[in-house]
Motif scaffolding. Structure first.
Motif, PDB file in Angstrom:
ATOM      1  N   ASP A 115      27.884  31.556  30.709  1.00  0.00           N
ATOM      2  CA  ASP A 115      26.749  30.877  31.338  1.00  0.00           C
ATOM      3  C   ASP A 115      27.009  30.476  32.781  1.00  0.00           C
ATOM      4  OD1 ASP A 115      24.720  30.345  29.028  1.00  0.00           O
ATOM      5  OD2 ASP A 115      26.678  29.841  28.187  1.00  0.00           O
ATOM      6  N   GLU A 116      28.287  30.262  33.135  1.00  0.00           N
ATOM      7  CA  GLU A 116      28.589  29.725  34.460  1.00  0.00           C
ATOM      8  C   GLU A 116      30.041  30.030  34.797  1.00  0.00           C
ATOM      9  OE1 GLU A 116      27.117  25.648  36.757  1.00  0.00           O
ATOM     10  OE2 GLU A 116      27.372  25.671  34.575  1.00  0.00           O
ATOM     11  N   ILE A 117      30.345  30.148  36.109  1.00  0.00           N
ATOM     12  CA  ILE A 117      31.712  30.442  36.525  1.00  0.00           C
ATOM     13  C   ILE A 117      32.092  29.542  37.699  1.00  0.00           C
ATOM     14  CG2 ILE A 117      30.969  32.316  38.088  1.00  0.00           C
ATOM     15  CD1 ILE A 117      33.647  33.746  37.263  1.00  0.00           C
TER      16      ILE A 117
ATOM     17  N   LYS B  31      34.178  42.762  41.762  1.00  0.00           N
ATOM     18  CA  LYS B  31      33.066  43.620  41.356  1.00  0.00           C
ATOM     19  C   LYS B  31      33.336  44.270  40.012  1.00  0.00           C
ATOM     20  CE  LYS B  31      29.926  47.133  43.179  1.00  0.00           C
ATOM     21  NZ  LYS B  31      29.610  48.000  44.346  1.00  0.00           N
ATOM     22  N   VAL B  32      34.582  44.686  39.806  1.00  0.00           N
ATOM     23  CA  VAL B  32      34.967  45.292  38.524  1.00  0.00           C
ATOM     24  C   VAL B  32      34.994  44.247  37.425  1.00  0.00           C
ATOM     25  CG1 VAL B  32      36.801  46.538  37.314  1.00  0.00           C
ATOM     26  CG2 VAL B  32      36.323  47.063  39.716  1.00  0.00           C
ATOM     27  N   CYS B  33      35.465  43.049  37.767  1.00  0.00           N
ATOM     28  CA  CYS B  33      35.649  41.996  36.766  1.00  0.00           C
ATOM     29  C   CYS B  33      34.342  41.403  36.255  1.00  0.00           C
ATOM     30  CB  CYS B  33      36.533  40.890  37.317  1.00  0.00           C
ATOM     31  SG  CYS B  33      38.215  41.416  37.704  1.00  0.00           S
ATOM     32  N   THR B  34      33.213  41.746  36.887  1.00  0.00           N
ATOM     33  CA  THR B  34      31.930  41.281  36.346  1.00  0.00           C
ATOM     34  C   THR B  34      31.660  41.882  34.970  1.00  0.00           C
ATOM     35  OG1 THR B  34      30.738  43.025  37.562  1.00  0.00           O
ATOM     36  CG2 THR B  34      30.899  40.858  38.613  1.00  0.00           C
ATOM     37  N   GLU B  35      32.471  42.846  34.558  1.00  0.00           N
ATOM     38  CA  GLU B  35      32.382  43.366  33.183  1.00  0.00           C
ATOM     39  C   GLU B  35      32.517  42.245  32.161  1.00  0.00           C
ATOM     40  OE1 GLU B  35      35.304  46.352  32.563  1.00  0.00           O
ATOM     41  OE2 GLU B  35      34.626  47.626  34.211  1.00  0.00           O
ATOM     42  N   LEU B  36      33.234  41.195  32.540  1.00  0.00           N
ATOM     43  CA  LEU B  36      33.399  40.060  31.631  1.00  0.00           C
ATOM     44  C   LEU B  36      32.050  39.524  31.177  1.00  0.00           C
ATOM     45  CD1 LEU B  36      35.007  37.710  30.322  1.00  0.00           C
ATOM     46  CD2 LEU B  36      34.929  36.557  32.545  1.00  0.00           C
ATOM     47  N   PHE B  37      31.074  39.502  32.083  1.00  0.00           N
ATOM     48  CA  PHE B  37      29.769  38.943  31.756  1.00  0.00           C
ATOM     49  C   PHE B  37      29.005  39.846  30.799  1.00  0.00           C
ATOM     50  CE2 PHE B  37      30.166  37.469  36.396  1.00  0.00           C
ATOM     51  CZ  PHE B  37      31.040  36.456  36.031  1.00  0.00           C
ATOM     52  N   GLN B  38      29.321  41.125  30.795  1.00  0.00           N
ATOM     53  CA  GLN B  38      28.704  42.055  29.851  1.00  0.00           C
ATOM     54  C   GLN B  38      29.378  41.971  28.486  1.00  0.00           C
ATOM     55  OE1 GLN B  38      29.114  45.891  31.763  1.00  0.00           O
ATOM     56  NE2 GLN B  38      28.299  45.130  33.708  1.00  0.00           N
ATOM     57  N   ASP B  39      30.700  41.765  28.516  1.00  0.00           N
ATOM     58  CA  ASP B  39      31.463  41.742  27.262  1.00  0.00           C
ATOM     59  C   ASP B  39      31.335  40.410  26.516  1.00  0.00           C
ATOM     60  OD1 ASP B  39      32.305  44.250  28.017  1.00  0.00           O
ATOM     61  OD2 ASP B  39      34.263  43.584  28.742  1.00  0.00           O
TER      62      ASP B  39
ATOM     63  N   ASP C 170      35.691  37.617  47.613  1.00  0.00           N
ATOM     64  CA  ASP C 170      34.864  38.464  46.739  1.00  0.00           C
ATOM     65  C   ASP C 170      34.304  37.731  45.521  1.00  0.00           C
ATOM     66  OD1 ASP C 170      37.099  38.346  45.073  1.00  0.00           O
ATOM     67  OD2 ASP C 170      37.361  40.520  44.941  1.00  0.00           O
ATOM     68  N   PHE C 171      34.519  36.419  45.417  1.00  0.00           N
ATOM     69  CA  PHE C 171      33.926  35.629  44.338  1.00  0.00           C
ATOM     70  C   PHE C 171      32.405  35.759  44.342  1.00  0.00           C
ATOM     71  CE2 PHE C 171      32.543  31.786  42.143  1.00  0.00           C
ATOM     72  CZ  PHE C 171      33.476  31.639  41.128  1.00  0.00           C
ATOM     73  N   GLY C 172      31.842  36.113  45.485  1.00  0.00           N
ATOM     74  CA  GLY C 172      30.392  36.278  45.586  1.00  0.00           C
ATOM     75  C   GLY C 172      29.815  37.288  44.627  1.00  0.00           C
ATOM     76  N   HIS C 173      30.628  38.257  44.184  1.00  0.00           N
ATOM     77  CA  HIS C 173      30.140  39.205  43.180  1.00  0.00           C
ATOM     78  C   HIS C 173      29.764  38.491  41.884  1.00  0.00           C
ATOM     79  CE1 HIS C 173      30.686  43.005  45.219  1.00  0.00           C
ATOM     80  NE2 HIS C 173      31.922  42.702  45.557  1.00  0.00           N
ATOM     81  N   TYR C 174      30.475  37.423  41.560  1.00  0.00           N
ATOM     82  CA  TYR C 174      30.211  36.690  40.324  1.00  0.00           C
ATOM     83  C   TYR C 174      28.901  35.909  40.414  1.00  0.00           C
ATOM     84  CZ  TYR C 174      35.165  37.711  39.515  1.00  0.00           C
ATOM     85  OH  TYR C 174      36.360  38.344  39.363  1.00  0.00           O
ATOM     86  N   THR C 175      28.725  35.195  41.522  1.00  0.00           N
ATOM     87  CA  THR C 175      27.538  34.346  41.618  1.00  0.00           C
ATOM     88  C   THR C 175      26.276  35.141  41.967  1.00  0.00           C
ATOM     89  OG1 THR C 175      28.178  33.742  43.892  1.00  0.00           O
ATOM     90  CG2 THR C 175      28.800  32.233  42.116  1.00  0.00           C
ATOM     91  N   LYS C 176      26.403  36.441  42.145  1.00  0.00           N
ATOM     92  CA  LYS C 176      25.225  37.305  42.199  1.00  0.00           C
ATOM     93  C   LYS C 176      24.673  37.544  40.792  1.00  0.00           C
ATOM     94  CE  LYS C 176      26.111  40.148  46.325  1.00  0.00           C
ATOM     95  NZ  LYS C 176      24.768  40.064  46.920  1.00  0.00           N
ATOM     96  N   VAL C 177      25.535  37.374  39.777  1.00  0.00           N
ATOM     97  CA  VAL C 177      25.177  37.710  38.395  1.00  0.00           C
ATOM     98  C   VAL C 177      24.842  36.468  37.580  1.00  0.00           C
ATOM     99  CG1 VAL C 177      25.940  38.905  36.298  1.00  0.00           C
ATOM    100  CG2 VAL C 177      26.677  39.744  38.554  1.00  0.00           C
TER     101      VAL C 177
END
Length: 373
Positions: free
Chosen positions: A148-150, A136-144, A323-330
């Motif tokens: 396109d895909e993970i 959940k914290v590491c989704t910051e990567l997508f903001q920074d 918790d990889f699901g946090h990534y594919t929510k974004v």
């Protein structure tokens, strides 16, 4: 795969295995991985984010971006392997294979650093997967960064070594740790009618769990598992007045998990009121459903065909959580499995050991996925 890189990755994996660290305490592990990349790459930018970090290969601002994730925390399970790199810390071990996941990603980073790529590639090294705190914290990567895909994977004992498993939709169930904390009033054990004992409310809830998780009420998997019952204390002259019931609830679909949560909370409040108890409800170790997107899975399937890697469909989602699901929510992405061997001991057991033989499979699969993005 470059064989020198493979040998370095294997040595790194063994080093990580010797120094396991629990979730949110991976100080040495994170530092070692960062040092390894600094020592063995020259074109990557390494970005320290505190508890986690990522390395970036930049092909150009207009290029598409793809991320690959590895987790690096260990579990509180003893390591009883008869190997030179056995855990140095009693009661803590890399019994989920995160040492191997990290070694694979470090190997991929070396390959891309040396061979280049026509995409911006981000190597995400994540902490605290086991407690659900990390992704959940590491989704910051997508903001920074523009990603396109993970993609990510987990090693899986019980299926043939090197075989890939994919599933569109939910791959791992979502789950939550639930703490029901009841407060009554004490009384002398000879006069229980003068107090309020939470044991009866807790007993009622336990007996009704079967009704709460009746499959007829849900679209898919829905489970409530008792983790701990803690009532009163060792004082035979005093009736219990405080009690906790700890459960894990999990489901295949998010709406089912919410439905199960609501039903449990409603039952707990009704029972607390019936027995004149105060109730507080809290949650921990919250994991989302891990969902793989069809479009991303199609790329995994295509690469497996091209490389001759055996690939099959998972028959159903795993009940465990990731918790990889946090990534594919974004953003779009896929989380798949690579077999650790049919004879490999199960995850989170003392004999489990990530097989070095699948490092090359994982790296080659990841490397060719870059071309598909």
């Amino acid at each position: 795969m470059n064989q020198e890189n493979l040998q370095k990755a294997i040595a790194l994996r063994h080093e990580l295995h010797t120094h396991p660290e629990l979730s949110n305490h991976e100080t040495w592990t994170k530092a070692r991985l960062m040092d390894f990349l600094r020592q063995n790459t020259s074109r990557l930018e390494i970005i320290d984010k505190g508890s986690w970090f990522y390395a970036a290969y930049r092909a150009g601002g207009d290029c598409k971006g793809v991320a690959f994730r590895a987790d690096f925390d260990a579990v509180p399970v003893a390591d009883e392997l008869d190997v030179p790199y056995v855990s140095a810390f009693p009661g803590v071990g890399h019994k989920c294979g995160h040492d191997g996941h990290s070694a694979c990603l470090a190997a991929l980073a070396m390959e891309i650093d040396q061979q280049g790529a026509d995409k911006n590639v981000f190597f995400l090294f994540q902490h605290a997967e086991e407690t659900g705190d990390g992704a959940k914290v590491c989704t910051e990567l997508f903001q920074d960064e523009h990603v396109d895909e993970i993609f990510g994977y987990h090693n899986r004992p019980g299926i043939p070594l090197g075989m890939v498993q994919v599933l569109d939709g939910t791959v791992y169930c979502g789950s939550e740790g639930v703490i029901l904390d009841f407060q009554g009033t004490p009384s002398h054990a000879s006069m229980p009618e003068l107090g309020r004992n939470p044991a009866f409310a807790i007993s009622d809830i336990i007996q009704k769990l079967g009704q709460l998780q009746d499959p007829a009420q849900y679209r898919g998997i829905a489970l409530a598992t008792i983790i701990q019952v803690d009532v009163g204390e060792r004082a035979f002259g005093t009736q219990a007045s405080r009690g906790k019931l700890l459960l894990t609830i999990r489901s295949e679909y998010e709406d089912d998990l919410q439905k199960l949560q609501d039903a449990l909370e409603s039952l707990a409040r009704e029972r607390a009121a019936s027995y004149g108890l105060e109730l507080s409800i809290s949650y921990c170790d919250v994991f989302p459903n891990t969902v793989s997107h069809h479009s991303s899975n199609e790329k995994v399937r295509a690469v497996c065909r091209e490389l001759g890697i055996p690939c099959r469909e998972m028959p159903e989602p795993y009940r465990s959580s990731e918790d990889f699901g946090h990534y594919t929510k974004v953003i779009p992405g896929a989380f798949f499995e690579i077999g650790s061997g049919e004879d490999c001991p199960a995850l989170h057991t003392v004999g489990m050991n990530f097989p070095d033989a699948i490092i090359e499979t994982a790296v080659e699969l990841f490397r060719h996925l870059i071309d598909k993005v």
